[in-house]
Design a protein around this motif. Structure first.
Motif, PDB file in Angstrom:
ATOM      1  N   GLN A  98      44.550  -3.353  27.260  1.00  0.00           N
ATOM      2  CA  GLN A  98      43.156  -3.241  26.823  1.00  0.00           C
ATOM      3  C   GLN A  98      42.893  -4.077  25.568  1.00  0.00           C
ATOM      4  OE1 GLN A  98      40.668  -1.926  28.540  1.00  0.00           O
ATOM      5  NE2 GLN A  98      42.176  -1.490  30.112  1.00  0.00           N
ATOM      6  N   ILE A  99      43.845  -4.125  24.651  1.00  0.00           N
ATOM      7  CA  ILE A  99      43.693  -4.977  23.464  1.00  0.00           C
ATOM      8  C   ILE A  99      43.616  -6.436  23.881  1.00  0.00           C
ATOM      9  CG2 ILE A  99      44.855  -5.824  21.392  1.00  0.00           C
ATOM     10  CD1 ILE A  99      45.909  -2.982  20.956  1.00  0.00           C
ATOM     11  N   GLU A 100      44.517  -6.850  24.768  1.00  0.00           N
ATOM     12  CA  GLU A 100      44.510  -8.243  25.215  1.00  0.00           C
ATOM     13  C   GLU A 100      43.218  -8.594  25.943  1.00  0.00           C
ATOM     14  OE1 GLU A 100      48.047  -8.782  27.523  1.00  0.00           O
ATOM     15  OE2 GLU A 100      49.337  -8.817  25.739  1.00  0.00           O
ATOM     16  N   SER A 101      42.742  -7.705  26.806  1.00  0.00           N
ATOM     17  CA  SER A 101      41.516  -8.024  27.545  1.00  0.00           C
ATOM     18  C   SER A 101      40.299  -8.020  26.630  1.00  0.00           C
ATOM     19  CB  SER A 101      41.316  -7.052  28.707  1.00  0.00           C
ATOM     20  OG  SER A 101      41.048  -5.759  28.247  1.00  0.00           O
ATOM     21  N   THR A 102      40.261  -7.159  25.627  1.00  0.00           N
ATOM     22  CA  THR A 102      39.152  -7.160  24.677  1.00  0.00           C
ATOM     23  C   THR A 102      39.153  -8.438  23.856  1.00  0.00           C
ATOM     24  OG1 THR A 102      39.216  -4.755  24.532  1.00  0.00           O
ATOM     25  CG2 THR A 102      38.061  -5.898  22.791  1.00  0.00           C
ATOM     26  N   LEU A 103      40.316  -8.871  23.407  1.00  0.00           N
ATOM     27  CA  LEU A 103      40.400 -10.121  22.641  1.00  0.00           C
ATOM     28  C   LEU A 103      40.071 -11.329  23.506  1.00  0.00           C
ATOM     29  CD1 LEU A 103      43.594  -9.524  20.486  1.00  0.00           C
ATOM     30  CD2 LEU A 103      41.216  -9.488  19.718  1.00  0.00           C
TER      31      LEU A 103
ATOM     32  N   ASN B   5      43.667   5.040  13.975  1.00  0.00           N
ATOM     33  CA  ASN B   5      44.925   5.626  13.536  1.00  0.00           C
ATOM     34  C   ASN B   5      46.155   4.832  13.960  1.00  0.00           C
ATOM     35  OD1 ASN B   5      43.358   7.736  12.548  1.00  0.00           O
ATOM     36  ND2 ASN B   5      43.599   8.920  14.417  1.00  0.00           N
ATOM     37  N   ILE B   6      46.028   4.024  14.994  1.00  0.00           N
ATOM     38  CA  ILE B   6      47.226   3.356  15.520  1.00  0.00           C
ATOM     39  C   ILE B   6      47.258   1.863  15.238  1.00  0.00           C
ATOM     40  CG2 ILE B   6      47.491   5.054  17.348  1.00  0.00           C
ATOM     41  CD1 ILE B   6      46.468   2.952  19.310  1.00  0.00           C
TER      42      ILE B   6
ATOM     43  N   HIS C  52      42.995 -10.373  14.213  1.00  0.00           N
ATOM     44  CA  HIS C  52      44.433 -10.121  14.227  1.00  0.00           C
ATOM     45  C   HIS C  52      44.617  -8.611  14.269  1.00  0.00           C
ATOM     46  CE1 HIS C  52      48.655 -10.842  13.534  1.00  0.00           C
ATOM     47  NE2 HIS C  52      48.628  -9.901  12.601  1.00  0.00           N
ATOM     48  N   VAL C  53      45.320  -8.119  15.286  1.00  0.00           N
ATOM     49  CA  VAL C  53      45.514  -6.684  15.483  1.00  0.00           C
ATOM     50  C   VAL C  53      47.000  -6.374  15.334  1.00  0.00           C
ATOM     51  CG1 VAL C  53      45.225  -4.750  17.067  1.00  0.00           C
ATOM     52  CG2 VAL C  53      43.574  -6.630  17.096  1.00  0.00           C
ATOM     53  N   THR C  54      47.306  -5.429  14.437  1.00  0.00           N
ATOM     54  CA  THR C  54      48.672  -4.961  14.249  1.00  0.00           C
ATOM     55  C   THR C  54      48.722  -3.510  14.677  1.00  0.00           C
ATOM     56  OG1 THR C  54      48.960  -6.454  12.379  1.00  0.00           O
ATOM     57  CG2 THR C  54      50.534  -4.654  12.598  1.00  0.00           C
ATOM     58  N   LYS C  55      49.414  -3.266  15.780  1.00  0.00           N
ATOM     59  CA  LYS C  55      49.506  -1.915  16.342  1.00  0.00           C
ATOM     60  C   LYS C  55      50.856  -1.324  15.974  1.00  0.00           C
ATOM     61  CE  LYS C  55      50.803  -1.489  20.369  1.00  0.00           C
ATOM     62  NZ  LYS C  55      51.504  -1.158  21.526  1.00  0.00           N
ATOM     63  N   HIS C  56      50.809  -0.139  15.357  1.00  0.00           N
ATOM     64  CA  HIS C  56      52.050   0.561  15.009  1.00  0.00           C
ATOM     65  C   HIS C  56      51.767   2.055  15.001  1.00  0.00           C
ATOM     66  CE1 HIS C  56      55.910   1.442  13.240  1.00  0.00           C
ATOM     67  NE2 HIS C  56      55.308   2.197  12.350  1.00  0.00           N
ATOM     68  N   TYR C  57      52.489   2.799  15.844  1.00  0.00           N
ATOM     69  CA  TYR C  57      52.334   4.244  15.879  1.00  0.00           C
ATOM     70  C   TYR C  57      53.575   4.887  16.478  1.00  0.00           C
ATOM     71  CZ  TYR C  57      51.146   3.839  20.860  1.00  0.00           C
ATOM     72  OH  TYR C  57      51.166   3.573  22.199  1.00  0.00           O
TER      73      TYR C  57
ATOM     74  N   GLU D 280      55.285  -0.779  18.401  1.00  0.00           N
ATOM     75  CA  GLU D 280      54.790  -1.757  17.430  1.00  0.00           C
ATOM     76  C   GLU D 280      54.596  -3.101  18.122  1.00  0.00           C
ATOM     77  OE1 GLU D 280      56.188  -3.699  13.201  1.00  0.00           O
ATOM     78  OE2 GLU D 280      57.119  -1.855  13.900  1.00  0.00           O
ATOM     79  N   LYS D 281      53.436  -3.709  17.891  1.00  0.00           N
ATOM     80  CA  LYS D 281      53.168  -5.029  18.463  1.00  0.00           C
ATOM     81  C   LYS D 281      52.024  -5.678  17.698  1.00  0.00           C
ATOM     82  CE  LYS D 281      52.681  -7.472  22.774  1.00  0.00           C
ATOM     83  NZ  LYS D 281      52.637  -7.407  24.218  1.00  0.00           N
ATOM     84  N   ASN D 282      52.075  -7.001  17.578  1.00  0.00           N
ATOM     85  CA  ASN D 282      51.032  -7.766  16.922  1.00  0.00           C
ATOM     86  C   ASN D 282      50.286  -8.606  17.949  1.00  0.00           C
ATOM     87  OD1 ASN D 282      51.737  -6.875  14.314  1.00  0.00           O
ATOM     88  ND2 ASN D 282      53.365  -8.397  14.225  1.00  0.00           N
ATOM     89  N   PHE D 283      48.965  -8.691  17.777  1.00  0.00           N
ATOM     90  CA  PHE D 283      48.120  -9.488  18.654  1.00  0.00           C
ATOM     91  C   PHE D 283      47.293 -10.429  17.798  1.00  0.00           C
ATOM     92  CE2 PHE D 283      48.786  -5.427  20.694  1.00  0.00           C
ATOM     93  CZ  PHE D 283      49.098  -5.769  21.992  1.00  0.00           C
ATOM     94  N   ASP D 284      47.136 -11.637  18.260  1.00  0.00           N
ATOM     95  CA  ASP D 284      46.283 -12.620  17.604  1.00  0.00           C
ATOM     96  C   ASP D 284      45.319 -13.154  18.654  1.00  0.00           C
ATOM     97  OD1 ASP D 284      45.230 -15.055  16.493  1.00  0.00           O
ATOM     98  OD2 ASP D 284      46.864 -14.976  15.040  1.00  0.00           O
TER      99      ASP D 284
END
Length: 125
Positions: free
Chosen positions: A43-48, A80-81, A92-97, A114-118
């Motif tokens: 979902q993060i990738e498709s939104t970006l 929160n995540i 730039h999205v940094t996901k960590h939870y 944990e994963k980073n998206f640009d």
């Protein structure tokens, strides 16, 4: 003449059932968390990918919360995540939870994601 038995004894069979049930318990405990993480990443990738460069972090978080609730992920909120920042017009999205799942008696399983998206990298794929 002696007769030899072939096959597993009752204790070996019982031990096999116990081991199989423990493996099944582990899979049932951790699989939903990994599946939710997979959905969140997609979902993060498709939104970006779908949105242009004028997407603000607050719009992104609002859009992602809507997408997560549509995918029945109600226990995690994007605020929160993940941390969302706007670097030079690109998000730039940094996901960590972490997710804690009860396993057995007083034993919990802790899963860390944990994963980073640009936005530039996702659009280049």
């Amino acid at each position: 003449m002696r007769k030899f038995q072939h096959g597993a004894s009752y204790s070996t069979f019982l031990l096999g059932v116990i081991v199989a049930s423990m493996i099944l318990k582990i899979v049932v405990a951790i699989w939903p968390a990994y599946w939710d993480d997979h959905i969140i990443n997609k979902q993060i990738e498709s939104t970006l990918l779908e949105n242009d460069s004028n997407l603000t972090p607050s719009k992104f978080i609002s859009n992602m919360n809507d997408r997560l609730s549509m995918n029945n992920i109600n226990d995690l909120k994007m605020e929160n995540i993940a941390k969302v920042s706007n670097d030079g017009g690109q998000l730039h999205v940094t996901k960590h939870y972490e997710v804690r799942r009860h396993f057995l008696l007083n034993i919990d399983l802790v899963l860390s994601f944990e994963k980073n998206f640009d936005q530039r990298t996702v659009q280049a794929k």
